[in-house]
Design a protein around this motif. Structure first.
Motif, PDB file in Angstrom:
ATOM      1  N   THR A  50      12.880 -11.403  -6.490  1.00  0.00           N
ATOM      2  CA  THR A  50      11.950 -10.795  -5.572  1.00  0.00           C
ATOM      3  C   THR A  50      10.926  -9.937  -6.342  1.00  0.00           C
ATOM      4  N   ASN A  51       9.924  -9.786  -5.578  1.00  0.00           N
ATOM      5  CA  ASN A  51       8.610  -8.821  -6.376  1.00  0.00           C
ATOM      6  C   ASN A  51       9.310  -7.328  -6.553  1.00  0.00           C
ATOM      7  N   ALA A  52      10.100  -6.940  -5.447  1.00  0.00           N
ATOM      8  CA  ALA A  52      10.937  -5.459  -5.542  1.00  0.00           C
ATOM      9  C   ALA A  52      11.845  -5.469  -6.877  1.00  0.00           C
ATOM     10  N   ALA A  53      12.361  -6.574  -7.442  1.00  0.00           N
ATOM     11  CA  ALA A  53      13.387  -6.712  -8.400  1.00  0.00           C
ATOM     12  C   ALA A  53      12.449  -6.428  -9.711  1.00  0.00           C
ATOM     13  N   ILE A  54      11.393  -7.409  -9.617  1.00  0.00           N
ATOM     14  CA  ILE A  54      10.362  -7.322 -10.890  1.00  0.00           C
ATOM     15  C   ILE A  54       9.768  -5.842 -11.159  1.00  0.00           C
ATOM     16  N   ARG A  55       9.609  -5.409 -10.082  1.00  0.00           N
ATOM     17  CA  ARG A  55       8.814  -4.049  -9.998  1.00  0.00           C
ATOM     18  C   ARG A  55       9.756  -2.965 -10.500  1.00  0.00           C
ATOM     19  N   ALA A  56      11.075  -3.098 -10.249  1.00  0.00           N
ATOM     20  CA  ALA A  56      12.116  -2.131 -10.667  1.00  0.00           C
ATOM     21  C   ALA A  56      12.304  -2.122 -12.169  1.00  0.00           C
ATOM     22  N   ILE A  57      11.587  -3.098 -13.034  1.00  0.00           N
ATOM     23  CA  ILE A  57      11.772  -3.185 -14.215  1.00  0.00           C
ATOM     24  C   ILE A  57      11.040  -2.069 -14.958  1.00  0.00           C
ATOM     25  N   PRO A  58      11.447  -1.129 -15.684  1.00  0.00           N
ATOM     26  CA  PRO A  58      10.637   0.033 -16.321  1.00  0.00           C
ATOM     27  C   PRO A  58       9.510  -0.557 -17.044  1.00  0.00           C
ATOM     28  N   THR A  59       9.730  -1.725 -17.782  1.00  0.00           N
ATOM     29  CA  THR A  59       8.992  -2.281 -18.799  1.00  0.00           C
ATOM     30  C   THR A  59       9.001  -3.680 -18.810  1.00  0.00           C
ATOM     31  N   LEU A  60       7.882  -4.378 -18.518  1.00  0.00           N
ATOM     32  CA  LEU A  60       7.740  -5.750 -18.601  1.00  0.00           C
ATOM     33  C   LEU A  60       8.163  -6.491 -20.143  1.00  0.00           C
ATOM     34  N   PRO A  61       8.804  -7.456 -20.142  1.00  0.00           N
ATOM     35  CA  PRO A  61       8.819  -7.994 -21.509  1.00  0.00           C
ATOM     36  C   PRO A  61       7.581  -8.665 -22.126  1.00  0.00           C
ATOM     37  N   THR A  62       7.359  -8.500 -23.435  1.00  0.00           N
ATOM     38  CA  THR A  62       6.158  -9.122 -24.043  1.00  0.00           C
ATOM     39  C   THR A  62       5.864 -10.573 -23.928  1.00  0.00           C
ATOM     40  N   GLN A  63       4.680 -11.031 -24.080  1.00  0.00           N
ATOM     41  CA  GLN A  63       4.412 -12.328 -24.287  1.00  0.00           C
ATOM     42  C   GLN A  63       3.621 -12.338 -25.377  1.00  0.00           C
ATOM     43  N   ALA A  64       4.357 -12.357 -26.545  1.00  0.00           N
ATOM     44  CA  ALA A  64       3.513 -12.267 -28.027  1.00  0.00           C
ATOM     45  C   ALA A  64       4.058 -13.367 -28.578  1.00  0.00           C
ATOM     46  N   THR A  65       3.169 -14.379 -29.050  1.00  0.00           N
ATOM     47  CA  THR A  65       3.522 -15.466 -29.751  1.00  0.00           C
ATOM     48  C   THR A  65       2.246 -16.015 -30.779  1.00  0.00           C
ATOM     49  N   ASP A  66       2.626 -16.572 -31.762  1.00  0.00           N
ATOM     50  CA  ASP A  66       1.416 -16.936 -32.811  1.00  0.00           C
ATOM     51  C   ASP A  66       1.197 -18.316 -32.206  1.00  0.00           C
ATOM     52  N   PRO A  67      -0.047 -18.874 -32.814  1.00  0.00           N
ATOM     53  CA  PRO A  67      -0.583 -20.100 -32.281  1.00  0.00           C
ATOM     54  C   PRO A  67       0.249 -21.437 -32.661  1.00  0.00           C
ATOM     55  N   ASP A  68       1.194 -21.010 -33.537  1.00  0.00           N
ATOM     56  CA  ASP A  68       1.965 -22.268 -33.917  1.00  0.00           C
ATOM     57  C   ASP A  68       3.367 -22.125 -33.151  1.00  0.00           C
ATOM     58  N   GLU A  69       3.570 -21.239 -32.371  1.00  0.00           N
ATOM     59  CA  GLU A  69       5.019 -20.968 -31.675  1.00  0.00           C
ATOM     60  C   GLU A  69       4.562 -21.537 -30.194  1.00  0.00           C
ATOM     61  N   PRO A  70       5.477 -22.064 -29.598  1.00  0.00           N
ATOM     62  CA  PRO A  70       5.443 -22.240 -27.970  1.00  0.00           C
ATOM     63  C   PRO A  70       5.575 -20.999 -27.355  1.00  0.00           C
ATOM     64  N   ALA A  71       4.673 -20.969 -26.086  1.00  0.00           N
ATOM     65  CA  ALA A  71       4.525 -19.774 -25.169  1.00  0.00           C
ATOM     66  C   ALA A  71       6.040 -19.274 -24.764  1.00  0.00           C
ATOM     67  N   THR A  72       6.828 -20.502 -24.569  1.00  0.00           N
ATOM     68  CA  THR A  72       8.105 -20.096 -24.094  1.00  0.00           C
ATOM     69  C   THR A  72       8.971 -19.278 -24.948  1.00  0.00           C
ATOM     70  N   SER A  73       8.615 -19.218 -26.245  1.00  0.00           N
ATOM     71  CA  SER A  73       9.534 -18.663 -27.387  1.00  0.00           C
ATOM     72  C   SER A  73       9.392 -16.997 -27.183  1.00  0.00           C
ATOM     73  N   SER A  74       8.716 -16.543 -26.384  1.00  0.00           N
ATOM     74  CA  SER A  74       8.344 -14.974 -26.250  1.00  0.00           C
ATOM     75  C   SER A  74       9.661 -14.559 -25.633  1.00  0.00           C
ATOM     76  N   VAL A  75       9.847 -13.117 -25.717  1.00  0.00           N
ATOM     77  CA  VAL A  75      10.804 -12.489 -25.116  1.00  0.00           C
ATOM     78  C   VAL A  75      10.731 -12.617 -23.494  1.00  0.00           C
TER      79      VAL A  75
END
Length: 461
Positions: free
Chosen positions: A230-255
Motif C-alpha cells: 500500500t501507499n502507507a507501506a511505501i511511505r513508511a520506508i525511511p529511504t527509497l532504493p536507488t534506480q541507478a543503472t548504466d546505459p548497457d544495463e537493464p533498468a530492472t537490475s537496479s536496487v
C-alpha cells in the motif's frame, strides 16, 4: 410710471415645463418597467427549472419524460463515470466504486434503491455500497469488489448486477439497469490499481514498478502474482532504493528493480491456493517468499500481511499487502563516474573516497567492498580490494555510501562494488584477515553480487 400694462405678480397661468424634472420622471418609469420584466424572466426560469427537475413532468424528451434516467456520476478508478444509462447495460471494470443518481432528481421525493433485489442501506459514509444525500438529492454508491455484500464480483469471470430505483411519491414505473462487471487482464489491472490513491491505495507502488521497468516484465503475457504494498507501506520506508543503472544495463537490475522483483512471483497464486508454510520463488533470482496462514495470510514471518486479496484479473493474481518485503540477499548500484583526483578518485571534493550510488543490505548487516575488476579476475578477491565501507546495519537501504580508497586507482579502471556479509556479527570487516573465511560476499543464484562502473579520472589543473 405712466399708464401701461399692469405688473403681474402672481404665477404664470401656463408655466414653461421643467426639462430636468421631465427626464427624471421618464427614467424612473423605464427603470420600474425593466425591473418588472426582469422579475417575470426570473419567475419563468424558476418555473422551467422546477419542471425540468421533476421526472413526472419532463417533456423535452417524450420517450423519457416519465422515466427515471439513471446516470453514473463518479468513478474512483476513473473509467466508469459520466455515463447516462437509459435502459441499457453499463460495463464496470472491477474493482471500482461508482456513484449513481436519478438524472434531474426532484428534491421533494424519496427514492428506493435496490441492488440485486436487496435494499441498499442508507449511510452518511460507508466502505460498502450505500445510499447518501447531497444537495437535497439522493445518490447510491456501489462498491464493485468481492468483499462488498451487495454487488456480485468474481476474481476471474464477468458477473452482472441489477440496479433498480423507484419512488413512492409518483406513479412512474421503477427503472432498472444492468451492470456487467468485467475482469481485466493482469497487466491492465496492475495499471488500474495505480489510480487508487490514499494511504490504502497502490499508486506509489505501481509508479515505482514503472520507474524500474518491472512493468514491462509483467506485460509479457505470462502468469504472475504481484504482492503490492500500500501507499502507507511505501511511505513508511525511511529511504527509497536507488534506480541507478548504466546505459548497457537493464533498468530492472537496479536496487529498486531488485526489491520490486522480489514482490513478483512467476505464477498465478490466488489467496485460496495459499497454504501454511508454502514458499514461492520470485523474479529476484533464487529469492523466495514464505506464506503463513495462522491468522490471515502473512509473508516472511510477519514482514507483511495480505490486506486486500485477489484483485480481479485474468492470467494472474494481485494481492494488496500492508508492508514491504525484504529479501535475504543484498543489492547494489554502482555506475560509471568521473572523479577529480589523480591518485584515488573521489566525489564531492573528497579525493580519498568513492561514492557508491545505493545499496540494500539484508538481515545480518554487512559492508560494501570495492574491487579493481582486473585484479579481481587475475589475483582474486582479497588482492583486488581498494576500499571497504563502514558497517551497514540489518535490512538497511543505504544510498550515497562513501568508501575510503586505500589503493591507487588508474584512469578508466573498472571498479566493482560487492556487498559482503558480517558473518561473525562483530561489525568489523574480517574477510582479509580471515583469508576469506569470514564476512563472505552476498550471493544470488550461487554467484557473488557485484555491480561494475568505470572510473574516469579528471586531472586537476
Amino acid at each position: 410710471m405712466g399708464a401701461g400694462l399692469p405688473l403681474r405678480v402672481g404665477p404664470l397661468s401656463a408655466p414653461f415645463p421643467n426639462p430636468l424634472r421631465t427626464l427624471r420622471h421618464e427614467r424612473r418609469h423605464l427603470l420600474m418597467r425593466n425591473r418588472y420584466s426582469t422579475l417575470l424572466l426570473i419567475l419563468a426560469a424558476v418555473s422551467i427549472t422546477v419542471t425540468g427537475c421533476d421526472q413526472s413532468t419532463q417533456t423535452a424528451e417524450p420517450g423519457t419524460a416519465n422515466r427515471y434516467i439513471i446516470s453514473a456520476k463518479t468513478s474512483t478508478v476513473g473509467d466508469a463515470g459520466d455515463v447516462d444509462i437509459q435502459g441499457s447495460t453499463q460495463v464496470v471494470t472491477a474493482p471500482d466504486t461508482v456513484s449513481y443518481a436519478v438524472q434531474g432528481f426532484t428534491t421533494n421525493k424519496d427514492y428506493n434503491w435496490t441492488v440485486n433485489d436487496g435494499d441498499v442501506p442508507v449511510e452518511a459514509r460507508s466502505n460498502s455500497s450505500y445510499v447518501w444525500e447531497a444537495r437535497k438529492g439522493e445518490f447510491v454508491t456501489l462498491v464493485f469488489t468481492q468483499e462488498d455484500p451487495m454487488t456480485n464480483v468474481d476474481s476471474e469471470t464477468p458477473t452482472t448486477n441489477t440496479l433498480r430505483v423507484n419512488s413512492p411519491d409518483d406513479d412512474i414505473n421503477a427503472e432498472e439497469i444492468t451492470i456487467t462487471t468485467e475482469v481485466p487482464p493482469f497487466d491492465e489491472q496492475v495499471g488500474r490499481i495505480g489510480n487508487l490513491g490514499g494511504s490504502q491505495g497502490y499508486s506509489e507502488a505501481v509508479g515505482l514498478v514503472s520507474t524500474a521497468g518491472v512493468d514491462a516484465v509483467l506485460q509479457n503475457g505470462d502468469p504472475y502474482t504481484l504482492l503490492a504494498p500500500t501507499n502507507a507501506a511505501i511511505r513508511a520506508i525511511p529511504t527509497l532504493p536507488t534506480q541507478a543503472t548504466d546505459p548497457d544495463e537493464p533498468a530492472t537490475s537496479s536496487v529498486l528493480g531488485d526489491l520490486l522483483k522480489y514482490h513478483a512471483i512467476p505464477s498465478d497464486i490466488s489467496s485460496g491456493d495459499i497454504s501454511d508454510g508454502q514458499t514461492a520463488q520470485t523474479l529476484f533470482g533464487d529469492q523466495t517468499v514464505e506464506f503463513s496462514t495462522g491468522d490471515g495470510v502473512s509473508i516472511n514471518d510477519g514482514q507483511a500481511s495480505v490486506s486486500k486479496p485477489d484483485f480481479p484479473a485474468t492470467n494472474g493474481a494481485i494481492h494488496g499487502i500492508d508492508g514491504v518485503l525484504l529479501p535475504s540477499t543484498a543489492s547494489v548500484d554502482f555506475t560509471n563516474r568521473t572523479v577529480d583526483s589523480l591518485s584515488a578518485g573521489g566525489m564531492d571534493s573528497d579525493p580519498d573516497s568513492i561514492t557508491v550510488d545505493g545499496s540494500f543490505v539484508p538481515e545480518g548487516g554487512g559492508f560494501i567492498v570495492l574491487h579493481d575488476s582486473t585484479e579481481l579476475q587475475n589475483q582474486g578477491a582479497i588482492q583486488s580490494i581498494v576500499g571497504v565501507s563502514e558497517y551497514i546495519g540489518s535490512n538497511s537501504i543505504a544510498n550515497g555510501v562513501k568508501i575510503a580508497v586505500d589503493e591507487a586507482v588508474n584512469d578508466t579502471t573498472t571498479i566493482g562494488a560487492m556487498p559482503h556479509k558480517d558473518t561473525n556479527d562483530n561489525q568489523e570487516y574480517d574477510f582479509e584477515t580471515s583469508a576469506g573465511t569470514e564476512d563472505t560476499p552476498y550471493t544470488l543464484e550461487g554467484s557473488p553480487i557485484i555491480d561494475f562502473g568505470i572510473l574516469y579520472i579528471e586531472q586537476q589543473q
